[in-house]
Design an enzyme around this catalytic site. Structure first.
Site, mmCIF file in Angstrom:
data_model
loop_
_atom_site.group_PDB
_atom_site.id
_atom_site.type_symbol
_atom_site.label_atom_id
_atom_site.label_comp_id
_atom_site.label_asym_id
_atom_site.label_seq_id
_atom_site.Cartn_x
_atom_site.Cartn_y
_atom_site.Cartn_z
ATOM 1 N N MET A 94 11.256 24.620 2.172
ATOM 2 C CA MET A 94 10.554 23.813 1.181
ATOM 3 C C MET A 94 11.515 23.033 0.301
ATOM 4 S SD MET A 94 7.793 24.970 -1.744
ATOM 5 C CE MET A 94 6.579 25.502 -0.540
ATOM 6 N N TYR A 114 15.053 30.442 7.939
ATOM 7 C CA TYR A 114 13.931 31.261 8.382
ATOM 8 C C TYR A 114 13.841 31.340 9.905
ATOM 9 C CZ TYR A 114 12.188 30.984 3.582
ATOM 10 O OH TYR A 114 12.042 31.070 2.223
ATOM 11 N N ARG A 119 -10.848 0.669 14.651
ATOM 12 C CA ARG A 119 -10.896 1.344 13.354
ATOM 13 C C ARG A 119 -11.846 0.583 12.440
ATOM 14 N NH1 ARG A 119 -4.632 2.190 11.631
ATOM 15 N NH2 ARG A 119 -5.183 0.161 10.763
ATOM 16 N N LYS A 146 0.839 -1.200 0.000
ATOM 17 C CA LYS A 146 0.000 0.000 0.000
ATOM 18 C C LYS A 146 0.878 1.256 0.000
ATOM 19 C CE LYS A 146 -0.314 0.195 5.051
ATOM 20 N NZ LYS A 146 -1.208 0.272 6.220
#
Length: 399
Positions: free
Chosen positions: A335, A283, A144, A46
């Site tokens: 990023m 940053y 679940r 998966k």
């Protein structure tokens, strides 16, 4: 004479890559086969094989002895069929928009967790004039997906009626463990006991499933130490993380478990520069160099799947002609890039070989393990490999 700034790779080579060692996949399947014997081994591929590439990993796993493939969504299963993979294939999590007709046309086995999906599967089978192969899922404690214990008898009765009508055949019963990565916890034994009773109820209802599967990777790896290994391993196991050579256990490494990490994520140093004491980095300027040093720019960031919060993650740098060094990410991860403090000045000299040097975030051997990045990000190794984005080219070796 001009300075030679040539990188260590030829133009056109991948700038950012996840190197996937398919020989390691095969070795991991062989290791798991040692543990489970002749039981059915369902290789869970998966989420694009946890970011490793579902088609390539599936082929490697099947070649090495996996019996069946497991995915979550029908769309994932259909993609494998389109790639020419015709092995037995199970998809088990659906929505009201799942295309069951396409799944049945592609000979995909389907999980059913309740009346709505069981009825939808049966309706699709009736329309197509085929018999759907179904695995009924029961919730034994995870909370679940899966039928509740209270609804289980009614689901079994309806499944038996649909079998008599020829629209479905219940070929499997399964559940999922909540704390298998903590094998000493009593909840594991409680779930095993419930599951055994649920399987017995299915047989008493007239169903004849041939594949009973409960164990995931941690349960498979620790079953030998369980009170009742047979009740844990059942007739089949679903192994995901173990295929990729990673440990699901907090106190045991991949090597401890006899597994080989499959993915190595690497790039090449894009910039090296000298800075003075007091220079802030990235940053927010949350990191300030305490002394003169050399900063190296790694051209990967959160758009590549590196967690933004993973400041402190290690990178192994291989300078041309020099000894490799491991440096930590400083300042915020952006990023597209992150910064290493190499710890001493003078390393921007081209003769030191850091510009263009291979930079490995995690991988096998002497490279940092993926668990170091998971720790830096406050998460688990599963998430780190799965989130590596498609902007990072997959390069396959060991085919």
């Amino acid at each position: 004479m001009p300075t030679d700034f040539s990188p260590q790779i030829a133009p056109g080579a991948s700038e950012r890559m996840a190197v996937i060692d398919l020989a390691a996949v095969r070795a991991n399947v062989a290791r798991i086969r040692q543990l489970v014997g002749e039981r059915t081994l369902i290789a869970v591929v998966k989420a694009d094989a946890y970011g490793h590439g579902a088609v390539e990993v599936s082929r490697a796993a099947l070649t090495a002895g996996a019996d069946m493939l497991g995915v979550v969504h029908v769309r994932e299963a259909l993609a494998l069929r389109r790639a020419g993979i015709d092995a037995p294939l199970l998809a088990w999590l659906h929505t009201l928009n799942t295309d069951f007709s396409a799944a049945l046309a592609a000979d995909i086995e389907l999980g059913a967790s309740g009346r709505w999906d069981l009825e939808a599967i049966a309706d699709a089978a009736a329309s197509a004039g085929v018999t759907a192969r179904v695995h009924l899922k029961v919730d034994t404690g995870l909370g679940r997906n899966g039928s509740t214990e209270e609804d289980w008898p009614a689901l079994l009765a309806r499944a038996r009626a649909l079998e008599e009508g020829g629209t479905i055949k219940v070929v499997g019963i399964f559940s999922h463990l909540a704390v298998a990565d903590e094998p000493e916890r009593a909840e594991n034994r409680e779930q095993m006991k419930r599951f055994a009773a649920d399987v017995a109820a299915a047989r008493q209802a007239g169903l004849t499933p041939s594949l009973i599967h409960l164990a995931n990777t941690p349960a498979t790896l620790t079953a030998a130490d369980a009170v009742s290994p047979e009740d844990l391993l059942c007739s089949g196991v679903r192994v995901g993380l173990g295929l990729y050579g990673l440990s699901p256990l907090a106190d045991e490494t991949s090597a401890d478990l006899g597994l080989e990490p499959v993915m190595t994520v690497q790039t090449f140093i894009a910039n090296v520069k000298e800075v003075r004491a007091g220079q802030g980095v990235s940053y927010g300027l949350n990191y300030v160099c305490e002394r003169p040093t050399t900063l190296a720019l790694v051209p990967m960031g959160y758009a590549d799947g590196v967690p933004r919060v993973a400041t402190g993650g290690p990178v192994r740098v291989y300078p041309a002609g020099g000894e490799p060094v491991t440096a930590r990410v400083v300042g915020r991860i952006a990023m597209d890039q992150m910064v290493l403090d190499l710890g001493e000045p003078g390393l921007s000299d081209p003769a030191r070989g850091f510009l263009g040097a291979r930079a490995v975030l995690f991988g096998n051997g002497e490279n940092p393990p993926v668990e170091d990045w998971a720790e830096a990000a406050g998460t688990i190794n599963y998430e780190i490999v799965t989130r590596i984005s498609q902007r990072v080219e997959r390069v396959y070796i060991g085919a």
